[in-house]
Write a protein that holds these residues in place. Structure first.
Motif, PDB file in Angstrom:
ATOM      1  N   LEU A  38     117.230  -6.050  77.460  1.00 34.13           N
ATOM      2  CA  LEU A  38     116.800  -4.706  77.079  1.00 34.13           C
ATOM      3  C   LEU A  38     117.732  -4.142  76.010  1.00 34.13           C
ATOM      4  O   LEU A  38     117.286  -3.528  75.033  1.00 34.13           O
ATOM      5  CB  LEU A  38     116.792  -3.803  78.312  1.00 34.13           C
ATOM      6  N   THR A  41     117.174  -6.053  72.517  1.00 37.30           N
ATOM      7  CA  THR A  41     115.929  -5.735  71.814  1.00 37.30           C
ATOM      8  C   THR A  41     115.947  -4.321  71.250  1.00 37.30           C
ATOM      9  O   THR A  41     115.079  -3.963  70.456  1.00 37.30           O
ATOM     10  CB  THR A  41     114.704  -5.901  72.739  1.00 37.30           C
ATOM     11  N   ASN A  42     116.927  -3.544  71.636  1.00 32.93           N
ATOM     12  CA  ASN A  42     117.098  -2.215  71.049  1.00 32.93           C
ATOM     13  C   ASN A  42     117.946  -2.278  69.782  1.00 32.93           C
ATOM     14  O   ASN A  42     118.247  -1.252  69.187  1.00 32.93           O
ATOM     15  CB  ASN A  42     117.743  -1.263  72.056  1.00 32.93           C
ATOM     16  N   SER A  49     118.071 -11.510  70.720  1.00 36.00           N
ATOM     17  CA  SER A  49     117.046 -10.944  71.599  1.00 36.00           C
ATOM     18  C   SER A  49     116.216 -12.046  72.255  1.00 36.00           C
ATOM     19  O   SER A  49     115.913 -11.990  73.448  1.00 36.00           O
ATOM     20  CB  SER A  49     116.131 -10.010  70.800  1.00 36.00           C
ATOM     21  N   HIS A 108     111.144  -4.219  73.175  1.00 34.55           N
ATOM     22  CA  HIS A 108     111.973  -3.321  73.979  1.00 34.55           C
ATOM     23  C   HIS A 108     111.098  -2.468  74.890  1.00 34.55           C
ATOM     24  O   HIS A 108     111.397  -2.309  76.085  1.00 34.55           O
ATOM     25  CB  HIS A 108     112.812  -2.438  73.060  1.00 34.55           C
ATOM     26  N   GLU A 112     110.872  -2.354  78.997  1.00 33.87           N
ATOM     27  CA  GLU A 112     111.002  -1.118  79.772  1.00 33.87           C
ATOM     28  C   GLU A 112     110.016  -1.127  80.942  1.00 33.87           C
ATOM     29  O   GLU A 112     110.289  -0.576  82.014  1.00 33.87           O
ATOM     30  CB  GLU A 112     110.734   0.102  78.881  1.00 33.87           C
ATOM     31  N   SER A 227     123.697   4.157  77.519  1.00 32.32           N
ATOM     32  CA  SER A 227     123.366   2.758  77.257  1.00 32.32           C
ATOM     33  C   SER A 227     124.496   1.840  77.717  1.00 32.32           C
ATOM     34  O   SER A 227     124.251   0.779  78.302  1.00 32.32           O
ATOM     35  CB  SER A 227     123.089   2.536  75.767  1.00 32.32           C
TER      36      SER A 227
END
Length: 234
Positions: A38, A41-42, A49, A108, A112, A227
């Motif tokens: 997660l 991918t942000n 990723s 991303h 989620e 984060s």
């Protein structure tokens, strides 16, 4: 955002905090690699990723798949248990395809969904873990980030944001009171959750002072400490 290297993230993968049933324990074991996927991918690194998602899928297969073959209590009474497992499978497969197409923001968002499915699964079965308190803060934080800056241009916007900071402060302090004894003893956790609390207090102070420019600046500093907390302890 800088991608998290798999080598650096290895220590995050296996949680030493266990729940009361085998399936929830298995999900907790697989959750560290998921958080890395997660996080990556942000960012902007397609290779990192892709590797992170692959390794999250491997952890899911290693820990969760065996535990989901025959659901144990309380999940054995959930008619939608297998549906939730299939939803996670589909989300991982879709995210991997999106990363292969260099669609990192889309991947991303897809990942989620994994968090949401697992949270709903626990809620249906009255199982609560520390991640659920992290998720509650995240949901409110996303609302604040989505509307906070634009609301400050409205007559009631500052009052609305002030109220929202109260909710955020309650939720971050609840993370502290609901943390496991292991987390409470961990100075890194205390530092990380303290940074989240400070970011909210700074925003609240700007709102109380009716300093719109300071509030806008404080809004930009809300997401990063969360984060980091989520990556390491979520």
């Amino acid at each position: 955002m800088k991608a998290l290297s798999i080598a650096c993230a290895a220590a995050l993968w296996v949680s030493s905090s266990f729940a009361a049933d085998p399936f929830t324990d298995a999900v907790q074991q697989a959750y560290g690699p998921y958080r890395v996927a997660l996080f990556n991918t942000n960012g902007k690194s397609q290779p990192d990723s892709q590797l992170a998602i692959q390794q999250a899928m491997q952890a899911w297969e290693k820990y969760v798949r065996p535990a989901s073959v025959k659901a144990t209590a309380p999940y054995d009474r959930d008619p939608d248990f297998n549906k939730s497992i299939a939803e996670v499978d589909k989300a991982y497969a879709k995210a991997l395809q999106q990363v292969a197409a260099n669609q990192l923001p889309e991947a991303h968002e897809t990942l989620e969904h994994v968090r949401n499915v697992l949270a709903d699964l626990r809620q249906r079965n009255q199982v609560v873990v520390f991640s659920d308190h992290m998720n509650a803060y995240h949901a409110e934080m996303e609302k604040v980030l989505a509307t906070g800056a634009s609301s400050l241009t409205n007559p009631q916007g500052l009052a609305q944001l002030t109220a929202q900071t109260g909710t955020l402060l309650y939720l971050v302090r609840r993370m502290q009171t609901q943390a496991t004894s292991e987390l409470i003893r961990n100075p890194d956790f205390q530092h990380a959750v303290g940074a989240v609390e400070k970011s909210v207090v700074d925003l609240q102070s700007a709102c109380f002072s009716q300093d719109i420019e300071a509030a806008k600046t404080a809004l930009t500093r809300i997401k990063a400490p969360y984060s980091r907390l989520f990556l390491n302890f979520g």
